[in-house]
Design a protein around this motif. Structure first.
Motif, PDB file in Angstrom:
ATOM      1  N   ARG A  10       0.837  -1.196   0.000  1.00  0.00           N
ATOM      2  CA  ARG A  10       0.000   0.000   0.000  1.00  0.00           C
ATOM      3  C   ARG A  10       0.870   1.243   0.000  1.00  0.00           C
ATOM      4  O   ARG A  10       1.335   1.690   1.021  1.00  0.00           O
ATOM      5  N   LYS A  11       1.130   1.761  -1.160  1.00  0.00           N
ATOM      6  CA  LYS A  11       1.864   3.003  -1.320  1.00  0.00           C
ATOM      7  C   LYS A  11       0.901   3.986  -1.978  1.00  0.00           C
ATOM      8  O   LYS A  11      -0.098   3.594  -2.544  1.00  0.00           O
ATOM      9  N   PHE A  17       4.252  -0.061  -6.344  1.00  0.00           N
ATOM     10  CA  PHE A  17       5.656  -0.388  -6.606  1.00  0.00           C
ATOM     11  C   PHE A  17       6.562   0.820  -6.763  1.00  0.00           C
ATOM     12  O   PHE A  17       7.717   0.686  -7.140  1.00  0.00           O
ATOM     13  N   TRP A  18       6.064   2.010  -6.470  1.00  0.00           N
ATOM     14  CA  TRP A  18       6.916   3.187  -6.569  1.00  0.00           C
ATOM     15  C   TRP A  18       8.079   3.024  -5.608  1.00  0.00           C
ATOM     16  O   TRP A  18       7.911   2.649  -4.454  1.00  0.00           O
ATOM     17  N   ASN A  19       9.273   3.278  -6.081  1.00  0.00           N
ATOM     18  CA  ASN A  19      10.489   3.215  -5.273  1.00  0.00           C
ATOM     19  C   ASN A  19      10.822   1.798  -4.807  1.00  0.00           C
ATOM     20  O   ASN A  19      11.595   1.618  -3.884  1.00  0.00           O
ATOM     21  N   ASP A  20      10.248   0.781  -5.402  1.00  0.00           N
ATOM     22  CA  ASP A  20      10.539  -0.610  -5.059  1.00  0.00           C
ATOM     23  C   ASP A  20      11.732  -1.065  -5.893  1.00  0.00           C
ATOM     24  O   ASP A  20      11.706  -0.960  -7.123  1.00  0.00           O
ATOM     25  N   PRO A  21      12.789  -1.575  -5.264  1.00  0.00           N
ATOM     26  CA  PRO A  21      13.979  -1.961  -6.019  1.00  0.00           C
ATOM     27  C   PRO A  21      13.790  -3.222  -6.861  1.00  0.00           C
ATOM     28  O   PRO A  21      14.585  -3.486  -7.761  1.00  0.00           O
ATOM     29  N   THR A  22      12.749  -4.000  -6.605  1.00  0.00           N
ATOM     30  CA  THR A  22      12.576  -5.267  -7.323  1.00  0.00           C
ATOM     31  C   THR A  22      11.477  -5.245  -8.375  1.00  0.00           C
ATOM     32  O   THR A  22      11.406  -6.139  -9.204  1.00  0.00           O
ATOM     33  N   HIS A  50       4.512  10.264   8.736  1.00  0.00           N
ATOM     34  CA  HIS A  50       4.325   9.516   7.497  1.00  0.00           C
ATOM     35  C   HIS A  50       5.654   8.834   7.187  1.00  0.00           C
ATOM     36  O   HIS A  50       6.667   9.523   7.052  1.00  0.00           O
ATOM     37  N   VAL A  51       5.648   7.518   7.096  1.00  0.00           N
ATOM     38  CA  VAL A  51       6.889   6.780   6.875  1.00  0.00           C
ATOM     39  C   VAL A  51       6.705   5.806   5.720  1.00  0.00           C
ATOM     40  O   VAL A  51       5.738   5.041   5.688  1.00  0.00           O
ATOM     41  N   ASP A  52       7.634   5.840   4.781  1.00  0.00           N
ATOM     42  CA  ASP A  52       7.650   4.895   3.676  1.00  0.00           C
ATOM     43  C   ASP A  52       8.399   3.652   4.151  1.00  0.00           C
ATOM     44  O   ASP A  52       9.565   3.736   4.525  1.00  0.00           O
ATOM     45  N   VAL A  53       7.731   2.510   4.172  1.00  0.00           N
ATOM     46  CA  VAL A  53       8.342   1.276   4.645  1.00  0.00           C
ATOM     47  C   VAL A  53       8.503   0.333   3.459  1.00  0.00           C
ATOM     48  O   VAL A  53       7.522  -0.205   2.947  1.00  0.00           O
TER      49      VAL A  53
END
Length: 173
Positions: A10-11, A17-22, A50-53
């Motif tokens: 949930r982004k 998948f924004w900013n997902d390395p895979t 607010h934290v991007d995990v």
């Protein structure tokens, strides 16, 4: 199908998948704008942190814990000390945590130095933050200082608190 992605992460955009390395995000700017438009700015303004995990990599799940990671027991003790510090400071005002401070109490207990004030002013202008966000940043800064056993709110505390507010502006402005 382009634009139809797995929603397991949930982004603040449709595929997650924004900013997902895979995985690659293939959402268009319009899709992202429509998606984030579902959440109102005033509602977001009421969320303090607010934290991007990112997703945890498999090797990190199965490997040994790095030596430089603080263990849960140590973190728990820091939180207990911070809560005790807040309670001692705020008990005479009839509240028990920084989150419950009124604007008057924020002015009394969340004083910052000139450097921090300048940094916060720049951040407010750059990110378009509201007066409510200003108060919340000061309360979070006070809590970060309490977690570090610091009587004073330092510029590093304010900077960290601003960072927690800046993630929402990445998507919602």
């Amino acid at each position: 199908m382009e634009g139809r992605c797995d929603r397991s992460y949930r982004k603040p955009q449709p595929c997650g998948f924004w900013n997902d390395p895979t995985r690659e995000c293939r959402c268009t700017a319009l899709q992202i704008q429509r998606y984030v438009g579902r959440i109102s700015g005033p509602l977001l303004d009421r969320i303090d942190i607010h934290v991007d995990v990112p997703a945890v990599k498999f090797r990190e799940l199965t490997g040994a814990t790095p030596l430089d990671i603080e263990d849960s027991a140590s973190i728990r003790q820091r939180v207990i000390r911070a809560r005790a510090r807040q309670h001692a400071r705020l008990a005479t005002d009839g509240i028990f945590s920084n989150a419950a401070m009124t604007p008057r109490l924020i002015r009394r207990y969340c004083g910052i130095d000139a450097e921090s004030e300048t940094m916060l002013e720049r951040a407010m202008l750059r990110l378009g933050l509201s007066a409510r966000a200003y108060d919340r940043i000061l309360k979070v800064s006070r809590t970060i200082a309490d977690l570090e056993d610091s009587e004073e709110i330092k510029s590093a505390h304010v900077s960290e608190a601003v960072h927690y507010r800046s993630l929402d502006r990445t998507y919602w402005t």
